[in-house]
Design an enzyme around this catalytic site. Structure first.
Site, PDB file in Angstrom:
ATOM      1  N   LEU A  62      36.720 -89.271 -21.272  1.00 18.92           N
ATOM      2  CA  LEU A  62      37.130 -87.966 -21.783  1.00 18.92           C
ATOM      3  C   LEU A  62      36.099 -87.544 -22.823  1.00 18.92           C
ATOM      4  O   LEU A  62      35.593 -88.377 -23.575  1.00 18.92           O
ATOM      5  CB  LEU A  62      38.510 -88.034 -22.447  1.00 18.92           C
ATOM      6  CG  LEU A  62      39.724 -88.333 -21.561  1.00 18.92           C
ATOM      7  CD1 LEU A  62      40.980 -88.454 -22.417  1.00 18.92           C
ATOM      8  CD2 LEU A  62      39.914 -87.264 -20.494  1.00 18.92           C
ATOM      9  N   ASP A  63      35.809 -86.257 -22.887  1.00 18.53           N
ATOM     10  CA  ASP A  63      34.888 -85.764 -23.905  1.00 18.53           C
ATOM     11  C   ASP A  63      35.425 -86.088 -25.295  1.00 18.53           C
ATOM     12  O   ASP A  63      36.640 -86.146 -25.511  1.00 18.53           O
ATOM     13  CB  ASP A  63      34.720 -84.243 -23.782  1.00 18.53           C
ATOM     14  CG  ASP A  63      34.008 -83.825 -22.507  1.00 18.53           C
ATOM     15  OD1 ASP A  63      33.407 -84.696 -21.844  1.00 18.53           O
ATOM     16  OD2 ASP A  63      34.079 -82.622 -22.173  1.00 18.53           O
ATOM     17  N   ARG A  64      34.522 -86.259 -26.220  1.00 19.95           N
ATOM     18  CA  ARG A  64      34.920 -86.621 -27.587  1.00 19.95           C
ATOM     19  C   ARG A  64      35.965 -85.681 -28.192  1.00 19.95           C
ATOM     20  O   ARG A  64      36.941 -86.140 -28.798  1.00 19.95           O
ATOM     21  CB  ARG A  64      33.677 -86.685 -28.477  1.00 19.95           C
ATOM     22  CG  ARG A  64      33.978 -87.108 -29.902  1.00 19.95           C
ATOM     23  CD  ARG A  64      32.711 -87.392 -30.674  1.00 19.95           C
ATOM     24  NE  ARG A  64      33.025 -88.005 -31.965  1.00 19.95           N
ATOM     25  CZ  ARG A  64      32.158 -88.689 -32.699  1.00 19.95           C
ATOM     26  NH1 ARG A  64      30.930 -88.862 -32.275  1.00 19.95           N
ATOM     27  NH2 ARG A  64      32.526 -89.215 -33.858  1.00 19.95           N
ATOM     28  N   VAL A  66      38.291 -84.035 -26.850  1.00 14.10           N
ATOM     29  CA  VAL A  66      39.488 -83.927 -26.002  1.00 14.10           C
ATOM     30  C   VAL A  66      40.451 -85.070 -26.321  1.00 14.10           C
ATOM     31  O   VAL A  66      40.042 -86.200 -26.573  1.00 14.10           O
ATOM     32  CB  VAL A  66      39.083 -83.967 -24.509  1.00 14.10           C
ATOM     33  CG1 VAL A  66      40.308 -83.911 -23.612  1.00 14.10           C
ATOM     34  CG2 VAL A  66      38.128 -82.819 -24.195  1.00 14.10           C
TER      35      VAL A  66
END
Length: 230
Positions: A62-64, A66
Protein backbone atom coordinates in the site's frame (compact mmCIF):
# COMPACT_ATOMS: atom_id res chain seq x y z
CA UNK A 1 4.50 3.43 17.27
CA UNK A 2 4.96 -0.36 17.38
CA UNK A 3 2.47 -2.89 16.08
CA UNK A 4 0.14 -4.19 18.80
CA UNK A 5 -2.64 -6.77 19.00
CA UNK A 6 -5.13 -3.99 18.19
CA UNK A 7 -3.58 -3.61 14.74
CA UNK A 8 -4.03 -7.29 13.86
CA UNK A 9 -7.10 -8.15 11.79
CA UNK A 10 -6.39 -11.86 11.25
CA UNK A 11 -3.65 -14.36 11.97
CA UNK A 12 -3.06 -18.06 11.34
CA UNK A 13 0.02 -20.22 10.81
CA UNK A 14 0.67 -18.80 7.34
CA UNK A 15 -0.86 -15.31 7.13
CA UNK A 16 -1.07 -12.10 9.14
CA UNK A 17 -3.42 -9.25 8.24
CA UNK A 18 -2.65 -5.79 9.63
CA UNK A 19 -4.70 -2.60 9.67
CA UNK A 20 -1.96 -0.28 8.43
CA UNK A 21 -1.87 3.27 9.73
CA UNK A 22 -1.62 5.99 7.11
CA UNK A 23 1.91 7.35 6.84
CA UNK A 24 3.64 4.03 7.46
CA UNK A 25 6.02 2.56 4.89
CA UNK A 26 5.46 -1.09 3.97
CA UNK A 27 9.08 -1.76 2.98
CA UNK A 28 12.28 0.17 3.60
CA UNK A 29 13.24 3.05 1.32
CA UNK A 30 16.27 5.37 1.23
CA UNK A 31 14.60 7.71 3.74
CA UNK A 32 15.55 5.45 6.63
CA UNK A 33 12.17 5.30 8.41
CA UNK A 34 11.34 1.96 9.98
CA UNK A 35 9.02 0.03 7.63
CA UNK A 36 5.91 -1.88 8.63
CA UNK A 37 7.66 -5.08 7.53
CA UNK A 38 10.22 -4.68 10.34
CA UNK A 39 7.53 -3.73 12.86
CA UNK A 40 5.62 -6.92 12.05
CA UNK A 41 8.82 -8.93 12.40
CA UNK A 42 9.45 -7.44 15.82
CA UNK A 43 5.83 -8.07 16.86
CA UNK A 44 5.96 -11.75 15.87
CA UNK A 45 9.42 -12.25 17.31
CA UNK A 46 8.28 -10.93 20.68
CA UNK A 47 4.89 -12.67 20.64
CA UNK A 48 6.33 -16.11 19.92
CA UNK A 49 9.72 -15.64 21.57
CA UNK A 50 11.71 -16.44 18.43
CA UNK A 51 15.42 -15.98 19.22
CA UNK A 52 16.39 -15.83 15.52
CA UNK A 53 13.54 -13.58 14.46
CA UNK A 54 10.33 -14.36 12.58
CA UNK A 55 9.74 -14.95 8.88
CA UNK A 56 7.83 -12.02 7.38
CA UNK A 57 7.02 -11.94 3.67
CA UNK A 58 5.53 -8.90 1.94
CA UNK A 59 2.57 -10.18 -0.10
CA UNK A 60 1.48 -6.84 -1.59
CA UNK A 61 1.91 -3.13 -0.89
CA UNK A 62 0.00 0.00 0.00
CA UNK A 63 1.26 3.51 -0.68
CA UNK A 64 2.71 5.24 2.36
CA UNK A 65 -0.13 7.79 2.77
CA UNK A 66 -2.82 5.06 2.47
CA UNK A 67 -4.36 3.23 5.43
CA UNK A 68 -6.03 -0.14 5.73
CA UNK A 69 -5.78 -3.86 5.18
CA UNK A 70 -2.44 -5.34 4.20
CA UNK A 71 -1.38 -8.99 4.25
CA UNK A 72 1.96 -10.45 5.31
CA UNK A 73 3.05 -14.07 5.04
CA UNK A 74 4.49 -15.95 8.01
CA UNK A 75 5.84 -18.81 5.88
CA UNK A 76 7.52 -19.07 2.49
CA UNK A 77 4.69 -21.33 1.32
CA UNK A 78 2.09 -18.74 2.31
CA UNK A 79 4.09 -15.97 0.62
CA UNK A 80 4.47 -17.78 -2.70
CA UNK A 81 0.84 -18.80 -2.90
CA UNK A 82 -0.62 -15.46 -1.84
CA UNK A 83 1.58 -13.61 -4.32
CA UNK A 84 0.26 -15.99 -6.96
CA UNK A 85 -3.34 -15.11 -6.07
CA UNK A 86 -2.59 -11.40 -6.44
CA UNK A 87 -0.70 -11.96 -9.68
CA UNK A 88 -3.56 -14.05 -11.14
CA UNK A 89 -6.18 -11.51 -9.96
CA UNK A 90 -7.92 -14.01 -7.72
CA UNK A 91 -8.26 -11.42 -4.96
CA UNK A 92 -11.29 -9.11 -4.72
CA UNK A 93 -10.12 -5.76 -3.36
CA UNK A 94 -12.29 -2.97 -2.00
CA UNK A 95 -11.11 0.54 -1.11
CA UNK A 96 -12.86 3.60 0.29
CA UNK A 97 -11.88 7.03 -1.00
CA UNK A 98 -13.12 10.44 0.13
CA UNK A 99 -13.32 13.24 -2.44
CA UNK A 100 -14.74 16.77 -2.56
CA UNK A 101 -16.01 16.61 -6.16
CA UNK A 102 -18.64 13.93 -6.85
CA UNK A 103 -18.29 11.78 -9.97
CA UNK A 104 -20.61 12.63 -12.86
CA UNK A 105 -22.04 9.11 -12.81
CA UNK A 106 -22.85 7.47 -9.45
CA UNK A 107 -21.16 4.27 -10.58
CA UNK A 108 -19.04 3.14 -13.47
CA UNK A 109 -15.83 1.67 -14.84
CA UNK A 110 -12.57 3.51 -15.47
CA UNK A 111 -10.01 2.26 -17.99
CA UNK A 112 -6.73 4.09 -18.56
CA UNK A 113 -3.23 3.37 -19.76
CA UNK A 114 -0.69 4.46 -17.18
CA UNK A 115 2.86 5.68 -17.60
CA UNK A 116 5.32 6.04 -14.73
CA UNK A 117 7.89 8.71 -13.98
CA UNK A 118 10.14 6.92 -11.51
CA UNK A 119 12.36 9.92 -10.80
CA UNK A 120 9.40 11.97 -9.57
CA UNK A 121 7.50 8.91 -8.32
CA UNK A 122 4.36 9.91 -10.18
CA UNK A 123 1.97 8.06 -12.48
CA UNK A 124 0.10 9.61 -15.41
CA UNK A 125 -3.21 8.41 -16.85
CA UNK A 126 -3.82 8.33 -20.60
CA UNK A 127 -6.86 7.40 -22.66
CA UNK A 128 -4.89 5.71 -25.43
CA UNK A 129 -2.66 2.66 -25.43
CA UNK A 130 0.98 3.31 -26.31
CA UNK A 131 4.43 1.79 -25.72
CA UNK A 132 5.56 1.86 -22.08
CA UNK A 133 1.99 2.24 -20.84
CA UNK A 134 0.09 -0.40 -18.84
CA UNK A 135 -3.66 -0.93 -18.77
CA UNK A 136 -5.45 -0.01 -15.54
CA UNK A 137 -9.05 -0.85 -14.77
CA UNK A 138 -11.32 -0.24 -11.79
CA UNK A 139 -15.00 -0.10 -10.95
CA UNK A 140 -16.49 2.40 -8.52
CA UNK A 141 -19.74 3.47 -6.92
CA UNK A 142 -20.71 6.53 -4.94
CA UNK A 143 -21.80 5.49 -1.44
CA UNK A 144 -22.92 8.79 0.00
CA UNK A 145 -22.22 12.41 0.94
CA UNK A 146 -21.48 13.95 4.31
CA UNK A 147 -20.73 17.61 4.94
CA UNK A 148 -19.57 18.28 1.41
CA UNK A 149 -17.36 15.18 1.29
CA UNK A 150 -18.22 12.25 -0.97
CA UNK A 151 -17.43 8.62 -0.16
CA UNK A 152 -16.58 6.40 -3.12
CA UNK A 153 -16.16 2.63 -2.97
CA UNK A 154 -13.52 1.42 -5.42
CA UNK A 155 -12.94 -2.08 -6.79
CA UNK A 156 -9.59 -2.22 -8.62
CA UNK A 157 -9.33 -4.95 -11.24
CA UNK A 158 -5.64 -4.36 -11.90
CA UNK A 159 -3.00 -3.46 -9.34
CA UNK A 160 -0.88 -0.65 -10.75
CA UNK A 161 1.26 1.84 -8.84
CA UNK A 162 -0.88 4.77 -7.62
CA UNK A 163 -3.71 3.43 -9.79
CA UNK A 164 -6.72 4.48 -7.71
CA UNK A 165 -5.21 7.86 -6.96
CA UNK A 166 -4.45 8.78 -10.55
CA UNK A 167 -7.61 7.27 -12.06
CA UNK A 168 -9.95 9.09 -9.68
CA UNK A 169 -8.00 12.30 -10.32
CA UNK A 170 -8.34 11.74 -14.07
CA UNK A 171 -12.12 11.47 -13.53
CA UNK A 172 -12.03 14.88 -11.86
CA UNK A 173 -12.26 13.51 -8.32
CA UNK A 174 -8.85 13.81 -6.63
CA UNK A 175 -8.68 12.15 -3.22
CA UNK A 176 -8.78 14.48 -0.22
CA UNK A 177 -5.21 15.29 0.85
CA UNK A 178 -3.60 13.89 -2.31
CA UNK A 179 -1.78 17.00 -3.46
CA UNK A 180 0.43 14.91 -5.78
CA UNK A 181 -2.64 14.04 -7.86
CA UNK A 182 -4.54 17.28 -7.95
CA UNK A 183 -6.11 17.94 -4.55
CA UNK A 184 -5.57 21.66 -3.74
CA UNK A 185 -3.63 21.04 -0.53
CA UNK A 186 -1.84 18.20 1.18
CA UNK A 187 -2.38 16.86 4.67
CA UNK A 188 -0.05 18.04 7.43
CA UNK A 189 0.27 14.38 8.39
CA UNK A 190 1.22 13.48 4.81
CA UNK A 191 -1.76 11.15 4.55
CA UNK A 192 -4.61 10.88 2.04
CA UNK A 193 -8.21 9.73 2.46
CA UNK A 194 -7.81 6.34 0.80
CA UNK A 195 -8.43 3.22 2.89
CA UNK A 196 -7.95 -0.43 1.90
CA UNK A 197 -11.25 -1.75 3.26
CA UNK A 198 -11.67 -5.40 2.30
CA UNK A 199 -10.02 -8.46 0.72
CA UNK A 200 -11.93 -11.55 -0.42
CA UNK A 201 -10.07 -14.68 -1.51
CA UNK A 202 -9.74 -18.41 -0.99
CA UNK A 203 -7.07 -19.24 1.58
CA UNK A 204 -4.23 -20.77 -0.44
CA UNK A 205 -3.42 -23.46 2.13
CA UNK A 206 -6.65 -24.03 4.07
CA UNK A 207 -8.78 -23.68 0.90
CA UNK A 208 -11.39 -21.80 2.92
CA UNK A 209 -13.20 -18.65 1.72
CA UNK A 210 -11.82 -15.56 3.43
CA UNK A 211 -13.31 -12.10 3.83
CA UNK A 212 -11.08 -9.71 5.77
CA UNK A 213 -12.13 -6.16 6.69
CA UNK A 214 -10.18 -3.22 8.09
CA UNK A 215 -11.90 -0.78 10.41
CA UNK A 216 -11.70 2.92 9.57
CA UNK A 217 -8.87 4.99 11.05
CA UNK A 218 -9.52 6.86 14.28
CA UNK A 219 -7.99 10.16 13.24
CA UNK A 220 -10.76 12.69 13.81
CA UNK A 221 -11.92 12.60 10.18
CA UNK A 222 -12.70 9.06 9.06
CA UNK A 223 -14.96 8.35 12.06
CA UNK A 224 -17.77 10.41 10.54
CA UNK A 225 -18.09 7.87 7.70
CA UNK A 226 -18.70 4.92 10.02
CA UNK A 227 -22.44 5.31 9.44
CA UNK A 228 -21.84 3.96 5.90
CA UNK A 229 -19.86 0.97 7.21
CA UNK A 230 -22.55 -1.70 7.16
Amino acid sequence: MPITDKDIIYEDNHLLAVNKRAGYLVQADPGGDEPLEDMVNRYLTHKYQKPNGAFVGVVHRLDRPVSGLILFAKTSKGLERMQGLFRDRQIQKTYWAVVRTPPEAPEGKLVHWLSRDRKQNITKAHLQEAPNRVRAELDYRLIGELGGYYLIEVYPVTGRTHQIRVQLAAMGCPIVGDHKYGYPRGSLRRTICLHAKKLVFVHPIKREPMELRAGLPTDGFWERFELFDK
